[in-house]
Motif scaffolding. Sequence first.
Motif: not given
Length: 162
Positions: A65, A16, A123, A119, A13-14
Amino acid sequence: MLGAYLKRIFDVTKHGDAREESYYSGLEELINNYAESSGKKKTHVTTLPEKTGRPAARFEGAGDNRVRRYRYSEHEQRVYINETQYFEGITQETWEYQIGGYQVLNKWLKDRKERILSLEDLQHYCRVVTALARTIQIQAEIARLYPQVEQDTLAVELSPKA
Protein backbone atom coordinates in the motif's frame (compact mmCIF):
# COMPACT_ATOMS: atom_id res chain seq x y z
CA MET A 1 -20.51 -20.29 9.91
CA LEU A 2 -18.86 -17.46 11.83
CA GLY A 3 -15.59 -18.03 9.96
CA ALA A 4 -17.35 -17.54 6.61
CA TYR A 5 -18.90 -14.30 7.91
CA LEU A 6 -15.56 -12.97 9.13
CA LYS A 7 -13.93 -13.83 5.79
CA ARG A 8 -16.68 -11.87 4.03
CA ILE A 9 -16.09 -8.87 6.28
CA PHE A 10 -12.37 -9.04 5.54
CA ASP A 11 -13.00 -9.23 1.77
CA VAL A 12 -15.32 -6.21 1.82
CA THR A 13 -12.88 -4.20 3.91
CA LYS A 14 -9.90 -5.16 1.73
CA HIS A 15 -11.63 -3.68 -1.33
CA GLY A 16 -12.22 -0.29 0.27
CA ASP A 17 -15.99 -0.79 0.39
CA ALA A 18 -16.36 -0.66 4.15
CA ARG A 19 -19.58 1.23 4.74
CA GLU A 20 -22.07 0.03 7.34
CA GLU A 21 -24.45 -1.17 4.65
CA SER A 22 -21.64 -3.11 2.94
CA TYR A 23 -21.96 -5.75 5.65
CA TYR A 24 -25.74 -6.18 5.60
CA SER A 25 -25.91 -9.09 3.17
CA GLY A 26 -23.19 -11.02 5.03
CA LEU A 27 -24.90 -10.44 8.36
CA GLU A 28 -28.24 -11.50 6.91
CA GLU A 29 -26.64 -14.70 5.61
CA LEU A 30 -25.07 -15.40 9.02
CA ILE A 31 -28.40 -14.91 10.84
CA ASN A 32 -30.30 -17.08 8.33
CA ASN A 33 -27.66 -19.84 8.52
CA TYR A 34 -27.75 -19.77 12.32
CA ALA A 35 -31.55 -19.85 12.35
CA GLU A 36 -31.60 -22.80 9.94
CA SER A 37 -28.98 -24.74 11.91
CA SER A 38 -30.89 -24.19 15.16
CA GLY A 39 -34.20 -25.32 13.67
CA LYS A 40 -35.91 -21.95 13.37
CA LYS A 41 -37.78 -21.98 10.08
CA LYS A 42 -39.36 -18.51 9.97
CA THR A 43 -36.60 -15.96 10.19
CA HIS A 44 -36.91 -12.58 8.56
CA VAL A 45 -34.04 -10.11 8.47
CA THR A 46 -34.80 -6.49 7.67
CA THR A 47 -31.95 -4.25 6.56
CA LEU A 48 -31.95 -0.53 5.99
CA PRO A 49 -31.58 0.79 2.45
CA GLU A 50 -28.15 1.88 1.29
CA LYS A 51 -27.30 5.38 2.43
CA THR A 52 -24.35 6.22 0.22
CA GLY A 53 -24.54 3.89 -2.74
CA ARG A 54 -21.65 1.92 -4.08
CA PRO A 55 -18.28 3.61 -4.29
CA ALA A 56 -17.21 4.64 -7.78
CA ALA A 57 -13.75 3.12 -7.20
CA ARG A 58 -12.25 0.02 -5.64
CA PHE A 59 -8.73 -0.70 -4.42
CA GLU A 60 -7.12 -3.81 -5.87
CA GLY A 61 -3.80 -5.65 -6.01
CA ALA A 62 -1.33 -7.21 -3.63
CA GLY A 63 1.42 -5.19 -2.02
CA ASP A 64 2.34 -2.93 0.87
CA ASN A 65 0.00 0.00 0.00
CA ARG A 66 2.97 2.35 -0.41
CA VAL A 67 2.48 5.26 -2.81
CA ARG A 68 5.53 5.12 -5.04
CA ARG A 69 5.22 6.02 -8.69
CA TYR A 70 1.53 6.72 -9.21
CA ARG A 71 0.01 7.02 -12.66
CA TYR A 72 -3.35 7.02 -14.40
CA SER A 73 -4.19 4.44 -17.08
CA GLU A 74 -6.97 5.80 -19.28
CA HIS A 75 -7.42 2.46 -21.06
CA GLU A 76 -7.88 0.54 -17.80
CA GLN A 77 -9.52 3.41 -15.90
CA ARG A 78 -7.12 2.78 -13.05
CA VAL A 79 -4.87 4.88 -10.85
CA TYR A 80 -1.80 2.85 -9.94
CA ILE A 81 -0.10 3.79 -6.69
CA ASN A 82 2.80 1.41 -7.35
CA GLU A 83 3.57 -1.43 -9.77
CA THR A 84 0.94 -3.86 -8.41
CA GLN A 85 -1.76 -1.88 -6.59
CA TYR A 86 -4.38 0.43 -8.02
CA PHE A 87 -7.76 2.08 -7.68
CA GLU A 88 -10.08 1.00 -10.48
CA GLY A 89 -13.24 2.48 -11.91
CA ILE A 90 -11.88 6.00 -12.32
CA THR A 91 -12.89 7.78 -15.51
CA GLN A 92 -10.51 10.19 -17.18
CA GLU A 93 -12.94 13.03 -16.45
CA THR A 94 -12.86 12.17 -12.74
CA TRP A 95 -9.04 11.81 -12.75
CA GLU A 96 -8.64 15.22 -14.43
CA TYR A 97 -11.23 17.05 -12.28
CA GLN A 98 -9.81 20.20 -10.74
CA ILE A 99 -10.72 22.33 -7.76
CA GLY A 100 -8.84 25.56 -7.17
CA GLY A 101 -6.46 24.77 -10.01
CA TYR A 102 -5.43 21.42 -8.51
CA GLN A 103 -6.16 18.03 -10.03
CA VAL A 104 -7.82 16.57 -6.92
CA LEU A 105 -6.97 12.86 -7.18
CA ASN A 106 -3.42 13.51 -8.38
CA LYS A 107 -2.79 16.05 -5.59
CA TRP A 108 -4.09 13.66 -2.93
CA LEU A 109 -1.59 11.01 -4.01
CA LYS A 110 1.24 13.53 -4.49
CA ASP A 111 0.79 14.63 -0.86
CA ARG A 112 1.22 10.99 0.23
CA LYS A 113 4.21 9.99 -1.91
CA GLU A 114 6.32 7.25 -0.22
CA ARG A 115 3.68 6.86 2.48
CA ILE A 116 1.96 3.54 3.28
CA LEU A 117 -1.79 4.07 2.92
CA SER A 118 -3.95 2.81 5.78
CA LEU A 119 -7.34 1.20 5.31
CA GLU A 120 -8.87 4.54 6.28
CA ASP A 121 -6.79 6.28 3.57
CA LEU A 122 -7.93 3.77 0.93
CA GLN A 123 -11.57 4.20 1.93
CA HIS A 124 -11.19 7.99 1.92
CA TYR A 125 -9.73 8.01 -1.60
CA CYS A 126 -12.64 5.84 -2.83
CA ARG A 127 -15.09 8.28 -1.22
CA VAL A 128 -13.34 11.24 -2.87
CA VAL A 129 -13.58 9.50 -6.26
CA THR A 130 -17.28 8.85 -5.64
CA ALA A 131 -17.91 12.46 -4.62
CA LEU A 132 -16.09 13.80 -7.69
CA ALA A 133 -17.95 11.44 -10.04
CA ARG A 134 -21.28 12.52 -8.53
CA THR A 135 -20.25 16.19 -8.72
CA ILE A 136 -19.50 15.76 -12.42
CA GLN A 137 -22.97 14.24 -12.94
CA ILE A 138 -24.66 17.07 -11.06
CA GLN A 139 -22.71 19.72 -12.95
CA ALA A 140 -23.73 18.13 -16.26
CA GLU A 141 -27.38 18.21 -15.20
CA ILE A 142 -27.09 21.86 -14.15
CA ALA A 143 -25.45 22.72 -17.47
CA ARG A 144 -28.31 20.97 -19.28
CA LEU A 145 -31.00 22.81 -17.32
CA TYR A 146 -29.39 26.23 -16.95
CA PRO A 147 -30.11 27.70 -20.39
CA GLN A 148 -33.85 27.19 -19.92
CA VAL A 149 -33.77 28.55 -16.37
CA GLU A 150 -31.81 31.58 -17.57
CA GLN A 151 -34.25 32.13 -20.44
CA ASP A 152 -37.24 31.88 -18.10
CA THR A 153 -35.59 34.32 -15.66
CA LEU A 154 -34.84 36.83 -18.42
CA ALA A 155 -38.37 36.52 -19.75
CA VAL A 156 -39.80 37.36 -16.33
CA GLU A 157 -37.42 40.29 -15.82
CA LEU A 158 -38.12 41.72 -19.30
CA SER A 159 -41.88 41.34 -19.21
CA PRO A 160 -43.83 44.61 -18.80
CA LYS A 161 -44.86 45.53 -15.28
CA ALA A 162 -48.56 45.26 -14.64
